[in-house]
Design a protein around this motif. Structure first.
Motif, mmCIF file in Angstrom:
data_model
loop_
_atom_site.group_PDB
_atom_site.id
_atom_site.type_symbol
_atom_site.label_atom_id
_atom_site.label_comp_id
_atom_site.label_asym_id
_atom_site.label_seq_id
_atom_site.Cartn_x
_atom_site.Cartn_y
_atom_site.Cartn_z
ATOM 1 N N ASP A 13 -3.543 -2.245 -8.340
ATOM 2 C CA ASP A 13 -4.667 -1.701 -7.580
ATOM 3 C C ASP A 13 -5.965 -1.860 -8.373
ATOM 4 O OD1 ASP A 13 -2.111 -0.564 -6.793
ATOM 5 O OD2 ASP A 13 -3.243 0.672 -5.405
ATOM 6 N N LYS A 17 -9.063 -8.348 -6.699
ATOM 7 C CA LYS A 17 -8.578 -9.280 -5.676
ATOM 8 C C LYS A 17 -9.609 -9.513 -4.578
ATOM 9 C CE LYS A 17 -4.940 -6.689 -4.700
ATOM 10 N NZ LYS A 17 -5.159 -6.267 -3.345
ATOM 11 N N GLU A 40 -2.230 -7.042 3.603
ATOM 12 C CA GLU A 40 -1.018 -6.232 3.757
ATOM 13 C C GLU A 40 -1.157 -4.920 3.015
ATOM 14 O OE1 GLU A 40 2.755 -7.649 2.899
ATOM 15 O OE2 GLU A 40 2.834 -8.615 4.808
ATOM 16 N N ARG A 51 0.639 0.841 8.345
ATOM 17 C CA ARG A 51 -0.132 1.084 7.128
ATOM 18 C C ARG A 51 -0.622 2.540 7.057
ATOM 19 N NH1 ARG A 51 -3.830 -1.712 3.661
ATOM 20 N NH2 ARG A 51 -5.402 -0.256 2.932
ATOM 21 N N TYR A 71 6.990 -1.280 4.772
ATOM 22 C CA TYR A 71 6.199 -2.440 4.313
ATOM 23 C C TYR A 71 6.770 -3.726 4.917
ATOM 24 C CZ TYR A 71 3.338 0.004 0.820
ATOM 25 O OH TYR A 71 2.423 0.813 0.199
ATOM 26 N N ARG A 75 5.058 -6.357 7.566
ATOM 27 C CA ARG A 75 5.038 -7.783 7.191
ATOM 28 C C ARG A 75 5.628 -8.648 8.300
ATOM 29 N NH1 ARG A 75 7.079 -7.228 2.010
ATOM 30 N NH2 ARG A 75 4.890 -6.798 1.592
ATOM 31 N N ARG A 97 -2.185 -9.491 -0.710
ATOM 32 C CA ARG A 97 -0.832 -8.956 -0.927
ATOM 33 C C ARG A 97 0.152 -9.555 0.069
ATOM 34 N NH1 ARG A 97 -0.732 -5.230 -4.600
ATOM 35 N NH2 ARG A 97 -2.474 -3.821 -4.980
ATOM 36 N N SER A 101 4.287 -8.011 -3.612
ATOM 37 C CA SER A 101 3.913 -6.596 -3.755
ATOM 38 C C SER A 101 5.139 -5.701 -3.579
ATOM 39 C CB SER A 101 2.864 -6.195 -2.712
ATOM 40 O OG SER A 101 1.578 -6.625 -3.087
ATOM 41 N N SER A 102 6.032 -6.082 -2.675
ATOM 42 C CA SER A 102 7.230 -5.267 -2.469
ATOM 43 C C SER A 102 8.182 -5.353 -3.661
ATOM 44 C CB SER A 102 7.959 -5.674 -1.187
ATOM 45 O OG SER A 102 7.267 -5.173 -0.062
ATOM 46 N N TYR A 105 6.051 -3.257 -6.467
ATOM 47 C CA TYR A 105 5.875 -1.804 -6.239
ATOM 48 C C TYR A 105 7.196 -1.112 -5.883
ATOM 49 C CZ TYR A 105 0.771 -2.151 -6.419
ATOM 50 O OH TYR A 105 -0.520 -2.350 -6.832
ATOM 51 N N GLN A 106 7.917 -1.661 -4.879
ATOM 52 C CA GLN A 106 9.146 -0.986 -4.458
ATOM 53 C C GLN A 106 10.309 -1.311 -5.406
ATOM 54 O OE1 GLN A 106 6.811 -2.104 -1.884
ATOM 55 N NE2 GLN A 106 6.389 0.083 -2.165
ATOM 56 N N ARG A 147 -11.328 0.808 -9.817
ATOM 57 C CA ARG A 147 -11.103 1.056 -8.399
ATOM 58 C C ARG A 147 -11.505 2.488 -8.018
ATOM 59 N NH1 ARG A 147 -8.114 -1.160 -4.161
ATOM 60 N NH2 ARG A 147 -8.136 0.346 -2.490
ATOM 61 N N ILE A 156 -1.141 6.290 -3.104
ATOM 62 C CA ILE A 156 -0.454 5.435 -4.066
ATOM 63 C C ILE A 156 -1.230 5.338 -5.372
ATOM 64 C CG2 ILE A 156 0.186 3.015 -4.469
ATOM 65 C CD1 ILE A 156 1.279 3.084 -1.571
HETATM 66 P P1 TYD Z 1 -4.727 -0.981 -0.433
HETATM 67 O O1 TYD Z 1 -5.661 0.153 -0.225
HETATM 68 O O2 TYD Z 1 -4.771 -2.136 0.495
HETATM 69 O O3 TYD Z 1 -4.826 -1.457 -1.944
HETATM 70 P P2 TYD Z 1 -5.257 -2.807 -2.618
HETATM 71 O O4 TYD Z 1 -6.703 -3.000 -2.302
HETATM 72 O O5 TYD Z 1 -4.985 -2.558 -4.051
HETATM 73 O O6 TYD Z 1 -4.385 -3.904 -2.044
HETATM 74 O O7 TYD Z 1 -3.298 -0.322 -0.449
HETATM 75 C C1 TYD Z 1 -2.164 -1.040 -0.476
HETATM 76 C C2 TYD Z 1 -1.181 -0.300 -1.353
HETATM 77 O O8 TYD Z 1 0.129 -0.590 -0.910
HETATM 78 C C3 TYD Z 1 -1.261 -0.732 -2.799
HETATM 79 O O9 TYD Z 1 -1.195 0.402 -3.647
HETATM 80 C C4 TYD Z 1 0.002 -1.544 -3.012
HETATM 81 C C5 TYD Z 1 0.935 -1.007 -1.984
HETATM 82 N N1 TYD Z 1 1.931 -1.951 -1.487
HETATM 83 C C6 TYD Z 1 3.276 -1.768 -1.782
HETATM 84 O O10 TYD Z 1 3.628 -0.814 -2.486
HETATM 85 N N2 TYD Z 1 4.197 -2.638 -1.306
HETATM 86 C C7 TYD Z 1 3.877 -3.684 -0.506
HETATM 87 O O11 TYD Z 1 4.762 -4.461 -0.077
HETATM 88 C C8 TYD Z 1 2.481 -3.873 -0.196
HETATM 89 C C9 TYD Z 1 2.056 -5.023 0.671
HETATM 90 C C10 TYD Z 1 1.556 -2.996 -0.699
#
Ligand code: TYD
Length: 207
Positions: A13, A17, A40, A51, A71, A75, A97, A101-102, A105-106, A147, A156
């Motif tokens: 974050d 990007k 995404e 979202r 997520y 997608r 993303r 990202s999955s 993060y996941q 950020r 998150i």
């Molecule tokens: P967002 O506000 O769009 O953040 P950023 O500008 O950093 O992309 O929020 C998206 C959030 O979702 C970000 O913290 C990452 C998370 N995320 C996942 O955990 N898994 C995923 O598959 C995706 C696409 C995003």
């Protein structure tokens, strides 16, 4: 996949990007390409609704598996409604993303088995894999502070720094495992230096 070019952008974050995506789009449009910019989770009516559920601070009890599947659901809709049709008509798709990202993060962040993340997402992707992925590599402390200063926080982003470190180190591992697709971009540089690097890679791909 179709005749277009599929570019995805990844990073923790606040890794810068969004700025780079804008510069990429401007550059490609100046060269005469038709560019579709999307993000995404989101990018379609249904995906934006998903979202809102995922990022709602009131949903802090959401289980990791629920989150991962949501997520993937967002997608799946984006792939079928936006990404595939655009690539099939020869356009360039830039997605803020995507599936990495999955994994980061996941998988690495929340500790879900990477094979589970992979199999759920296999259905969502329906064969749509990026031609090139840029990972904006910057330490989560610097990125997150940037950020928060710029935009405030969401659910998150308030997770502890250990989570962000797991995500960050996860991205680095994912990049190592996919050297042919993922370009690691040193993002401790000026906007101009980073942009030059990114555009250089895109040019190589377009030739
Ligand atoms: P967002 O506000 O769009 O953040 P950023 O500008 O950093 O992309 O929020 C998206 C959030 O979702 C970000 O913290 C990452 C998370 N995320 C996942 O955990 N898994 C995923 O598959 C995706 C696409 C995003």
């Amino acid at each position: 996949m179709g005749r277009g070019l599929f570019i995805t952008v990844e990073g923790t974050d606040g890794s810068g990007k969004t700025t780079q995506i804008g510069l990429m789009k401007d550059y490609l449009e100046r060269k005469g390409y038709s560019v579709v910019l999307t993000r995404e989770p989101g990018g379609t009516y249904i995906s934006e609704k998903i979202r809102a559920i995922i990022l709602d601070p009131a949903n802090s009890r959401m289980s990791a598996i629920t989150e991962m599947i949501l997520y993937a659901a967002a997608r799946a809709q984006l792939v079928s409604e936006v990404i595939k049709p655009a690539l099939e008509s020869g356009r360039i798709v830039i997605c803020d993303r995507f599936v990495d990202s999955s994994y980061a993060y996941q998988g690495f962040g929340r500790g879900i088995d990477l094979e589970v993340v992979e199999s759920v997402n296999k259905a969502a992707l329906d064969g749509a894999m990026p031609d090139i992925t840029f990972f904006f590599d910057i330490s989560p402390e610097i990125a997150l502070n940037r950020r928060i200063e710029a935009t405030g926080t969401d659910r998150i982003e308030r997770e502890d720094m250990e989570f962000h470190m797991r995500v960050y180190n996860g991205y680095k591992q994912i990049a190592l495992l996919n050297p042919e697709r993922i370009r690691v971009i040193d993002s401790n540089r000026t906007v101009e230096e980073i942009s030059k690097d990114v555009i250089g890679w895109i040019d190589r791909l377009l030739k």
